[in-house]
Design an enzyme around this catalytic site. Structure first.
Site, PDB file in Angstrom:
ATOM      1  N   GLY A  48       1.839   6.840  -7.692  1.00  0.00           N
ATOM      2  CA  GLY A  48       3.236   6.858  -8.075  1.00  0.00           C
ATOM      3  C   GLY A  48       3.782   5.450  -8.181  1.00  0.00           C
ATOM      4  O   GLY A  48       3.181   4.488  -7.675  1.00  0.00           O
ATOM      5  N   GLN A  53      10.046  -1.249  -8.448  1.00  0.00           N
ATOM      6  CA  GLN A  53       8.793  -1.948  -8.121  1.00  0.00           C
ATOM      7  C   GLN A  53       8.338  -2.871  -9.249  1.00  0.00           C
ATOM      8  O   GLN A  53       7.472  -3.715  -9.041  1.00  0.00           O
ATOM      9  CB  GLN A  53       7.680  -0.942  -7.782  1.00  0.00           C
ATOM     10  CG  GLN A  53       7.925  -0.206  -6.474  1.00  0.00           C
ATOM     11  CD  GLN A  53       6.799   0.739  -6.145  1.00  0.00           C
ATOM     12  OE1 GLN A  53       6.732   1.829  -6.686  1.00  0.00           O
ATOM     13  NE2 GLN A  53       5.895   0.331  -5.282  1.00  0.00           N
ATOM     14  N   CYS A  96       1.937   1.080   0.223  1.00  0.00           N
ATOM     15  CA  CYS A  96       2.861   0.846  -0.891  1.00  0.00           C
ATOM     16  C   CYS A  96       2.358  -0.325  -1.726  1.00  0.00           C
ATOM     17  O   CYS A  96       1.945  -1.346  -1.161  1.00  0.00           O
ATOM     18  CB  CYS A  96       4.255   0.542  -0.336  1.00  0.00           C
ATOM     19  SG  CYS A  96       5.496   0.291  -1.608  1.00  0.00           S
ATOM     20  N   LEU A  97       2.414  -0.184  -3.038  1.00  0.00           N
ATOM     21  CA  LEU A  97       2.019  -1.290  -3.917  1.00  0.00           C
ATOM     22  C   LEU A  97       2.855  -2.538  -3.624  1.00  0.00           C
ATOM     23  O   LEU A  97       2.382  -3.658  -3.811  1.00  0.00           O
ATOM     24  CB  LEU A  97       2.214  -0.896  -5.386  1.00  0.00           C
ATOM     25  CG  LEU A  97       1.358   0.266  -5.904  1.00  0.00           C
ATOM     26  CD1 LEU A  97       1.829   0.686  -7.281  1.00  0.00           C
ATOM     27  CD2 LEU A  97      -0.107  -0.126  -5.921  1.00  0.00           C
ATOM     28  N   HIS A 138       8.496   9.147  -1.190  1.00  0.00           N
ATOM     29  CA  HIS A 138       8.244   7.699  -1.076  1.00  0.00           C
ATOM     30  C   HIS A 138       8.889   6.974  -2.263  1.00  0.00           C
ATOM     31  O   HIS A 138       9.564   5.949  -2.085  1.00  0.00           O
ATOM     32  CB  HIS A 138       6.725   7.466  -1.039  1.00  0.00           C
ATOM     33  CG  HIS A 138       6.306   6.033  -1.003  1.00  0.00           C
ATOM     34  ND1 HIS A 138       5.732   5.449   0.108  1.00  0.00           N
ATOM     35  CD2 HIS A 138       6.357   5.043  -1.940  1.00  0.00           C
ATOM     36  CE1 HIS A 138       5.464   4.183  -0.146  1.00  0.00           C
ATOM     37  NE2 HIS A 138       5.823   3.912  -1.385  1.00  0.00           N
ATOM     38  N   GLU A 139       8.691   7.522  -3.474  1.00  0.00           N
ATOM     39  CA  GLU A 139       9.237   6.860  -4.667  1.00  0.00           C
ATOM     40  C   GLU A 139      10.753   6.958  -4.720  1.00  0.00           C
ATOM     41  O   GLU A 139      11.436   6.004  -5.101  1.00  0.00           O
ATOM     42  CB  GLU A 139       8.628   7.468  -5.935  1.00  0.00           C
ATOM     43  CG  GLU A 139       7.128   7.337  -6.069  1.00  0.00           C
ATOM     44  CD  GLU A 139       6.617   5.920  -5.919  1.00  0.00           C
ATOM     45  OE1 GLU A 139       7.409   4.968  -5.900  1.00  0.00           O
ATOM     46  OE2 GLU A 139       5.393   5.766  -5.783  1.00  0.00           O
ATOM     47  N   HIS A 142      12.487   4.299  -2.858  1.00  0.00           N
ATOM     48  CA  HIS A 142      12.607   3.017  -3.573  1.00  0.00           C
ATOM     49  C   HIS A 142      13.917   2.941  -4.368  1.00  0.00           C
ATOM     50  O   HIS A 142      14.506   1.873  -4.509  1.00  0.00           O
ATOM     51  CB  HIS A 142      11.434   2.832  -4.540  1.00  0.00           C
ATOM     52  CG  HIS A 142      10.173   2.331  -3.900  1.00  0.00           C
ATOM     53  ND1 HIS A 142      10.103   1.127  -3.249  1.00  0.00           N
ATOM     54  CD2 HIS A 142       8.933   2.865  -3.828  1.00  0.00           C
ATOM     55  CE1 HIS A 142       8.856   0.943  -2.798  1.00  0.00           C
ATOM     56  NE2 HIS A 142       8.133   1.987  -3.117  1.00  0.00           N
TER      57      HIS A 142
END
Lengths: 165, 173
Positions: A48, A53, A96-97, A138-139, A142
């Site tokens: 995702g 991000q 997380c990226l 999670h997304e 953000h």
């Protein structure tokens, strides 16, 4: 829509902003979604990505839990997503990226119903559970300037049963 | 940082140990790396990566003065500062049951035979004085799947305990 071609990482302050709703469902939006998906798929097994991000402060999320076991909707583009109901809670390990080289345990709702728009502005509703629901939560965090770091719980306190005196 | 050291500390737990130790390190110009600080059985324990541009001699002297003043045992040993390369655990093992000698030795010998690399091990004695309960939790990397590991643990002498082995899935997004 301005965006970087690579994932920005904490402590970049843009990851702490509350993102604005998308109002124009046009070719520029769809081109941005395609770029964002390219960034997600170029990463190490990411499932995702959220627009902030890549430095774009709008409420846009892409998820794809199809590489994992369990029921899922495959690739989803979620614009202006809202959680309309949730149930249960489950612990899981997240990374997380935007926070490389760190993972932690996070409690998330087990089952979700979300409403959103797709990249053509059509209203959509999805019911999801477990891994896919975790990715979406999670997304969506953000989009409100939250990172999984804000929700990490101590491994030690989770693992051991409470002693009855 | 010129060089890294592993600082280990044990002392009777009381408020302020971390503050006192890290103040000494800060005044000595050190950087701190990864750390594990835990209360274990009434003791406070620290394992802490400390980076310094010096050779460690002066730092060790300052720490020993602090150790004497606060009745702590402190060691400072040269160590490699290998950061930004955390291996990810793919298996977790939980073993619990009536406490007895040999649980950890039997379990970890079996896991080593499975090629299991332990990344994190935590254990506690819960229950009550009359009926102590030992709980062991291990996370690590193993080429075998969870079911095979669980069977090996049960066959290797842990039949009297509750053994559960699960795959760990990390979501990256």
């Amino acid at each position: 829509m301005f965006a970087t071609r690579e994932v920005i990482t904490w402590p970049d302050e843009r990851l702490r902003r509350i993102c604005a709703p998308v109002t124009a469902f046009d070719d520029a939006l769809r081109a941005f979604v395609a770029d964002m998906e390219g960034v997600m798929r170029s990463g190490p097994s990411a499932v995702g990505i959220a627009a902030p991000q890549v430095g774009c402060l709008y409420r846009i999320v892409i998820v794809d839990a199809s590489a994992r076991k369990g029921p899922n909707h495959g690739r989803l583009v979620l614009i202006n997503p809202e959680i309309v109901s949730w149930e249960g809670s489950v612990m899981g390990r997240e990374g997380c990226l935007s926070v490389p080289d760190m993972t932690g345990n996070v409690v998330r709702a087990q089952d979700l119903v979300i409403e959103c728009f797709d990249e053509y502005g059509r209203p959509q509703s999805y019911e999801m559970s477990n891994f896919e629901a975790r990715v979406v939560q999670h997304e969506m965090d953000h989009l409100d300037g939250l990172l999984f770091l804000d929700r990490v719980v101590s491994r030690r306190s989770d693992l051991f049963p409470r002693v009855k005196k | 940082m010129e060089s890294w050291y592993m600082l280990t500390l044990v002392g009777r737990d009381r408020p302020g140990i971390v503050a006192e130790v890290t103040q000494v390190l800060y005044e000595a110009g050190c950087l701190l790396g990864e750390a594990s600080m835990l209360r274990l059985g009434g003791n406070f324990t620290i394992m802490l990566m400390v980076g310094t541009d010096g050779d460690g001699t002066a730092l060790n002297r300052s720490l020993q003065q602090l150790a004497d003043a606060l009745d702590l045992r402190i060691h400072l040993d040269p160590a490699e500062g290998a950061f930004h390369e955390h291996p990810e655990a793919n298996i977790c093992v939980t073993i619990s049951g009536a406490d007895r000698a040999g649980i950890v030795a039997q379990a970890t010998r079996c896991l080593a035979g499975c090629g299991f690399n332990i990344l994190n091990l935590e254990s506690t004695v819960a229950g009550s004085v009359e009926r102590p309960l030992y709980v062991l939790h291990i996370e690590g990397q193993c080429p075998l799947d969870a079911e095979a590991i669980e069977q090996r643990l049960i066959q290797d002498g842990l039949r009297d305990l509750d053994v559960s082995v699960h795959p760990m899935e990390t979501m990256i997004a």
